[in-house]
Design a protein around this motif. Structure first.
Motif, PDB file in Angstrom:
ATOM      1  N   SER A 266       0.821  -1.206   0.000  1.00 54.44           N
ATOM      2  CA  SER A 266       0.000   0.000   0.000  1.00 54.44           C
ATOM      3  C   SER A 266       0.853   1.253   0.000  1.00 54.44           C
ATOM      4  O   SER A 266       0.352   2.352   0.177  1.00 54.44           O
ATOM      5  CB  SER A 266      -0.928   0.007   1.229  1.00 54.44           C
ATOM      6  N   SER A 267       2.180   1.075  -0.197  1.00 57.17           N
ATOM      7  CA  SER A 267       3.070   2.227  -0.159  1.00 57.17           C
ATOM      8  C   SER A 267       2.755   3.180  -1.301  1.00 57.17           C
ATOM      9  O   SER A 267       2.376   2.786  -2.389  1.00 57.17           O
ATOM     10  CB  SER A 267       4.524   1.759  -0.262  1.00 57.17           C
ATOM     11  N   THR A 268       2.886   4.459  -1.062  1.00 51.96           N
ATOM     12  CA  THR A 268       2.634   5.483  -2.054  1.00 51.96           C
ATOM     13  C   THR A 268       3.954   6.029  -2.560  1.00 51.96           C
ATOM     14  O   THR A 268       4.812   6.409  -1.764  1.00 51.96           O
ATOM     15  CB  THR A 268       1.802   6.635  -1.451  1.00 51.96           C
ATOM     16  N   PRO A 269       4.155   6.079  -3.878  1.00 51.50           N
ATOM     17  CA  PRO A 269       5.406   6.592  -4.386  1.00 51.50           C
ATOM     18  C   PRO A 269       5.634   8.032  -3.933  1.00 51.50           C
ATOM     19  O   PRO A 269       4.711   8.850  -3.917  1.00 51.50           O
ATOM     20  CB  PRO A 269       5.218   6.523  -5.911  1.00 51.50           C
ATOM     21  N   SER A 270       6.876   8.308  -3.571  1.00 48.84           N
ATOM     22  CA  SER A 270       7.208   9.682  -3.223  1.00 48.84           C
ATOM     23  C   SER A 270       7.254  10.507  -4.488  1.00 48.84           C
ATOM     24  O   SER A 270       7.436  10.009  -5.583  1.00 48.84           O
ATOM     25  CB  SER A 270       8.575   9.732  -2.524  1.00 48.84           C
ATOM     26  N   THR A 271       7.071  11.788  -4.375  1.00 51.37           N
ATOM     27  CA  THR A 271       7.023  12.646  -5.544  1.00 51.37           C
ATOM     28  C   THR A 271       8.219  13.575  -5.580  1.00 51.37           C
ATOM     29  O   THR A 271       8.817  13.912  -4.564  1.00 51.37           O
ATOM     30  CB  THR A 271       5.736  13.500  -5.530  1.00 51.37           C
ATOM     31  N   SER A 272       8.598  13.940  -6.782  1.00 53.94           N
ATOM     32  CA  SER A 272       9.663  14.903  -6.974  1.00 53.94           C
ATOM     33  C   SER A 272       9.243  15.860  -8.064  1.00 53.94           C
ATOM     34  O   SER A 272       8.296  15.607  -8.798  1.00 53.94           O
ATOM     35  CB  SER A 272      10.959  14.185  -7.363  1.00 53.94           C
ATOM     36  N   GLU A 273       9.936  16.960  -8.191  1.00 56.91           N
ATOM     37  CA  GLU A 273       9.559  17.980  -9.158  1.00 56.91           C
ATOM     38  C   GLU A 273       9.874  17.509 -10.566  1.00 56.91           C
ATOM     39  O   GLU A 273      10.934  16.922 -10.829  1.00 56.91           O
ATOM     40  CB  GLU A 273      10.336  19.272  -8.863  1.00 56.91           C
ATOM     41  N   LYS A 274       8.976  17.749 -11.495  1.00 57.93           N
ATOM     42  CA  LYS A 274       9.164  17.335 -12.870  1.00 57.93           C
ATOM     43  C   LYS A 274      10.293  18.121 -13.508  1.00 57.93           C
ATOM     44  O   LYS A 274      10.359  19.345 -13.390  1.00 57.93           O
ATOM     45  CB  LYS A 274       7.857  17.536 -13.644  1.00 57.93           C
ATOM     46  N   SER A 275      11.203  17.405 -14.188  1.00 57.20           N
ATOM     47  CA  SER A 275      12.353  18.045 -14.816  1.00 57.20           C
ATOM     48  C   SER A 275      11.961  18.648 -16.159  1.00 57.20           C
ATOM     49  O   SER A 275      11.123  18.115 -16.882  1.00 57.20           O
ATOM     50  CB  SER A 275      13.481  17.035 -15.018  1.00 57.20           C
ATOM     51  N   GLU A 276      12.593  19.781 -16.493  1.00 63.26           N
ATOM     52  CA  GLU A 276      12.387  20.400 -17.793  1.00 63.26           C
ATOM     53  C   GLU A 276      13.323  19.754 -18.812  1.00 63.26           C
ATOM     54  O   GLU A 276      14.459  19.402 -18.500  1.00 63.26           O
ATOM     55  CB  GLU A 276      12.655  21.909 -17.712  1.00 63.26           C
ATOM     56  N   LEU A 277      12.847  19.608 -20.035  1.00 66.15           N
ATOM     57  CA  LEU A 277      13.660  19.002 -21.081  1.00 66.15           C
ATOM     58  C   LEU A 277      14.583  20.029 -21.698  1.00 66.15           C
ATOM     59  O   LEU A 277      14.180  21.165 -21.990  1.00 66.15           O
ATOM     60  CB  LEU A 277      12.757  18.394 -22.163  1.00 66.15           C
ATOM     61  N   SER A 278      15.837  19.639 -21.913  1.00 65.51           N
ATOM     62  CA  SER A 278      16.818  20.533 -22.526  1.00 65.51           C
ATOM     63  C   SER A 278      16.726  20.451 -24.048  1.00 65.51           C
ATOM     64  O   SER A 278      16.020  19.600 -24.605  1.00 65.51           O
ATOM     65  CB  SER A 278      18.220  20.133 -22.071  1.00 65.51           C
ATOM     66  N   GLU A 279      17.454  21.326 -24.723  1.00 58.70           N
ATOM     67  CA  GLU A 279      17.504  21.286 -26.172  1.00 58.70           C
ATOM     68  C   GLU A 279      18.221  20.015 -26.627  1.00 58.70           C
ATOM     69  O   GLU A 279      19.092  19.490 -25.936  1.00 58.70           O
ATOM     70  CB  GLU A 279      18.235  22.519 -26.712  1.00 58.70           C
ATOM     71  N   SER A 280      17.872  19.537 -27.812  1.00 56.31           N
ATOM     72  CA  SER A 280      18.487  18.326 -28.334  1.00 56.31           C
ATOM     73  C   SER A 280      19.964  18.549 -28.644  1.00 56.31           C
ATOM     74  O   SER A 280      20.350  19.605 -29.156  1.00 56.31           O
ATOM     75  CB  SER A 280      17.761  17.875 -29.606  1.00 56.31           C
ATOM     76  N   LYS A 281      20.779  17.548 -28.321  1.00 54.35           N
ATOM     77  CA  LYS A 281      22.220  17.627 -28.562  1.00 54.35           C
ATOM     78  C   LYS A 281      22.575  17.239 -29.994  1.00 54.35           C
ATOM     79  O   LYS A 281      23.671  17.538 -30.467  1.00 54.35           O
ATOM     80  CB  LYS A 281      22.959  16.688 -27.601  1.00 54.35           C
ATOM     81  N   SER A 282      21.659  16.571 -30.667  1.00 55.95           N
ATOM     82  CA  SER A 282      21.956  16.051 -31.996  1.00 55.95           C
ATOM     83  C   SER A 282      20.667  15.867 -32.773  1.00 55.95           C
ATOM     84  O   SER A 282      19.611  15.596 -32.201  1.00 55.95           O
ATOM     85  CB  SER A 282      22.683  14.710 -31.876  1.00 55.95           C
TER      86      SER A 282
ATOM     87  N   GLU B 227      17.457  12.274 -23.312  1.00 55.13           N
ATOM     88  CA  GLU B 227      17.518  12.312 -24.773  1.00 55.13           C
ATOM     89  C   GLU B 227      18.115  11.016 -25.318  1.00 55.13           C
ATOM     90  O   GLU B 227      17.557  10.395 -26.228  1.00 55.13           O
ATOM     91  CB  GLU B 227      18.350  13.503 -25.246  1.00 55.13           C
ATOM     92  N   THR B 228      19.264  10.606 -24.777  1.00 55.70           N
ATOM     93  CA  THR B 228      19.875   9.363 -25.235  1.00 55.70           C
ATOM     94  C   THR B 228      18.989   8.169 -24.915  1.00 55.70           C
ATOM     95  O   THR B 228      18.897   7.214 -25.699  1.00 55.70           O
ATOM     96  CB  THR B 228      21.264   9.193 -24.602  1.00 55.70           C
ATOM     97  N   ALA B 229      18.295   8.222 -23.773  1.00 61.03           N
ATOM     98  CA  ALA B 229      17.433   7.110 -23.381  1.00 61.03           C
ATOM     99  C   ALA B 229      16.309   6.896 -24.385  1.00 61.03           C
ATOM    100  O   ALA B 229      16.044   5.763 -24.810  1.00 61.03           O
ATOM    101  CB  ALA B 229      16.870   7.352 -21.982  1.00 61.03           C
ATOM    102  N   ILE B 230      15.638   7.968 -24.794  1.00 69.18           N
ATOM    103  CA  ILE B 230      14.516   7.799 -25.725  1.00 69.18           C
ATOM    104  C   ILE B 230      15.026   7.455 -27.120  1.00 69.18           C
ATOM    105  O   ILE B 230      14.390   6.673 -27.855  1.00 69.18           O
ATOM    106  CB  ILE B 230      13.608   9.055 -25.752  1.00 69.18           C
ATOM    107  N   LYS B 231      16.184   7.978 -27.493  1.00 68.10           N
ATOM    108  CA  LYS B 231      16.751   7.626 -28.793  1.00 68.10           C
ATOM    109  C   LYS B 231      17.210   6.168 -28.798  1.00 68.10           C
ATOM    110  O   LYS B 231      17.133   5.493 -29.828  1.00 68.10           O
ATOM    111  CB  LYS B 231      17.902   8.559 -29.142  1.00 68.10           C
ATOM    112  N   PHE B 232      17.672   5.687 -27.658  1.00 64.33           N
ATOM    113  CA  PHE B 232      18.020   4.272 -27.568  1.00 64.33           C
ATOM    114  C   PHE B 232      16.773   3.414 -27.721  1.00 64.33           C
ATOM    115  O   PHE B 232      16.806   2.381 -28.408  1.00 64.33           O
ATOM    116  CB  PHE B 232      18.698   3.958 -26.232  1.00 64.33           C
TER     117      PHE B 232
END
Length: 535
Positions: free
Chosen positions: A32-48, A362-367
């Motif tokens: 029944s544990s509830t995930p802790s929350t953190s602030e949503k990160s902003e996406l940076s400009e694409s490197k490639s 960025e690399t994660a989604i491109k992977f």
């Protein structure tokens, strides 16, 4: 080169272990544990501008897999090294020690870059913007030309509450994609028969129940020491075609998705087992069998004409068994009968999440985009193209001697550490290519027939009641009831006894909550079909 069919069978067996055992379980989590929350990160400009990771800029991701059963503890084998060579991506791999580890990580907020799980409940917990990056937002920012089918978006966003999708589950394809594929090997309940005996009988037609019974009668008469038919009690779908009931998605008299006991054809379905027994085509003890080995013994000793199991190349498996006692014997799959009616669900399984703690989204989604390309899916399973495997003209693939040697020596997992399902790379079509590639020409025709005739559904498996819910308890109780009464119905000595036992079973089912479960299945299927835009 070693025998290709044997090798592909071994590959398939290994993949099935991975794809049928739920990582951390497919049940709802009891925690029944509830995930802790953190602030949503902003996406940076694409490197490639490249749609794929740059192999000259290496990135090592921390990667947690919710798989306690995985037979290796790192991803440093041939497959992982080839991925790193082609993409620059490698992994600091963490395998779950128990089913609660991920829940504790979510509660603490101490998360790795990437998380994989096959648990639908955990997938829902991870599908939050304060926990994970939304794939649709990452794709829009870093891989805008990557087109995801709308239905696939809907299936994956089903697990979130904000209409974003935070994963792309593996083992998924749209119905249109499946129907247009030439190399799908669907796995379903299937009959396997002794080809040598069938030919000796003159290869008579078995296109319906009456013709099927006639063939079994001939076997009983001409081969008195042989059991005409052996069925697997955990797989009843193959016999369902004798009466045309859709055991994958039964419906009530109004065509609504329901429990199988409410299907108008269910009475005739149960009566079929009784007819098979009373005609001497089934043994009484068959109804008490509890494991596959009890079924397989009839292939090993050559004492059965028909054996029911699954379509996934079991005909070749049974042939290998029977040849140990009769070199001239073989098994083939029985062509689908005229009343064959089967729903095959394709809703996906495991998902890879890119957490808000990820150092390089960025690399994660491109992977992920790279890994889901058809050829790269094979790389994530089998290693180096041209050294470990090769593409075939029909779109499938085959192992090369290097991979074969590791497979047959039992060192495949240790040497290759397959990454495919862990990163949710392989789709349903690629997984089922293994069945098709390994099939005989006759079985390939059956696969093609089944692919076109099956009632494919992206929704039906999503209707399964959640663990702990009233409907799930009812479903489990009804399953136990059906197992208990199958033997009583199948071995009833008279029609009067059969009807009495059948009516008793239905009365108990109604008391358990059959109507409540039917209402849940029907309304859930209808609402999800409308919401997701598919059937």
């Amino acid at each position: 080169m070693c025998n290709l069919k044997r090798v592909l069978s071994l590959i398939l067996a290994a993949m099935l272990i991975f794809s049928t055992v739920a990582c951390g379980g497919n049940e709802d989590d009891p925690s029944s544990s509830t995930p802790s929350t953190s602030e949503k990160s902003e996406l940076s400009e694409s490197k490639s501008d490249s749609p794929y990771p740059d192999p000259n800029n290496p990135v090592k991701f921390t990667f947690f897999a919710d798989c306690t059963w995985l037979p290796y503890d790192n991803l440093d084998g041939i497959t992982g090294k080839e991925i790193e060579r082609l993409t620059g991506v490698s992994f600091d791999f963490i395998k779950a020690t128990d089913s609660e580890q991920l829940n504790l990580m979510l509660a603490s907020g101490d998360l790795p870059d990437l998380i994989m799980t096959g648990s639908s409940a955990k997938q829902s917990k991870l599908s939050r913007s304060d926990i994970s990056y939304a794939y649709n937002e990452l794709i829009a920012q870093y891989a805008p030309d990557w087109e995801i089918p709308e239905i696939e978006k809907n299936i994956n966003s089903y697990y979130s509450e904000d209409d974003n999708f935070y994963m792309l589950r593996n083992e998924f394809n749209t119905i249109d994609q499946i129907l247009t594929s030439e190399t799908v090997g669907p796995n379903f309940g299937q009959m396997h028969m002794r080809e040598d005996i069938y030919k000796a009988l003159g290869s008579p037609s078995m296109n319906n129940k009456e013709e099927f019974y006639e063939v079994l009668s001939q076997v009983k008469e001409k081969y008195p020491d042989m059991v005409p038919m052996v069925f697997n009690p955990r797989e009843l779908g193959s016999i369902a075609q004798l009466v045309g009931i859709d055991y994958g998605m039964p419906t009530d008299e109004n065509g609504n998705y329901s429990h199988v006991m409410s299907d108008p054809k269910y009475y005739d379905f149960m009566l079929t087992f009784n007819e098979l027994y009373k005609n001497g085509y089934l043994l009484k003890e068959n109804f008490t069998y509890e494991n596959d080995d009890q079924i397989f013994q009839y292939a090993s000793n050559g004492n059965a004409f028909i054996i029911t199991h699954y379509a996934g190349n079991d005909d070749q498996t049974f042939t290998g068994m029977v040849k140990s006692v009769d070199e001239n014997a073989s098994f083939v799959q029985v062509p689908l009968m005229e009343d064959w009616n089967y729903t095959l669900g394709v809703s996906g399984w495991s998902g890879l999440f890119i957490t808000q703690e990820c150092q390089d989204p960025e690399t994660a989604i491109k992977f992920m985009r790279w890994a889901k390309e058809p050829v790269n899916q094979i790389t994530t399973m089998m290693g180096v193209q041209g050294e470990d495997w090769e593409l075939l003209d029909d779109g499938g693939f085959a192992p090369l001697p290097k991979f074969t040697e590791a497979l047959e020596s039992g060192n495949k997992d240790a040497l290759y550490t397959p990454v495919s399902f862990l990163v949710a790379a392989t789709d349903y079509i690629r997984e089922s290519n293994n069945f098709y590639a390994n099939a005989t020409p006759a079985t390939k025709e059956i696969y093609k027939d089944a692919t076109q005739r099956a009632n494919w559904s992206n929704v039906v498996y999503l209707c399964y009641p959640k663990s702990g819910s009233d409907e799930r308890i009812i479903m489990n109780d009804l399953s136990d009831l059906e197992s208990e009464y199958l033997s009583l119905l199948g071995t009833a000595e008279t029609q009067e006894e059969f009807d009495k036992v059948y009516n008793e079973m239905i009365t108990i089912a109604e008391e358990i909550g059959l109507a409540q479960l039917n209402e849940y299945l029907s309304t859930t299927y209808q609402s999800l079909s409308e919401e997701l835009g598919t059937k």
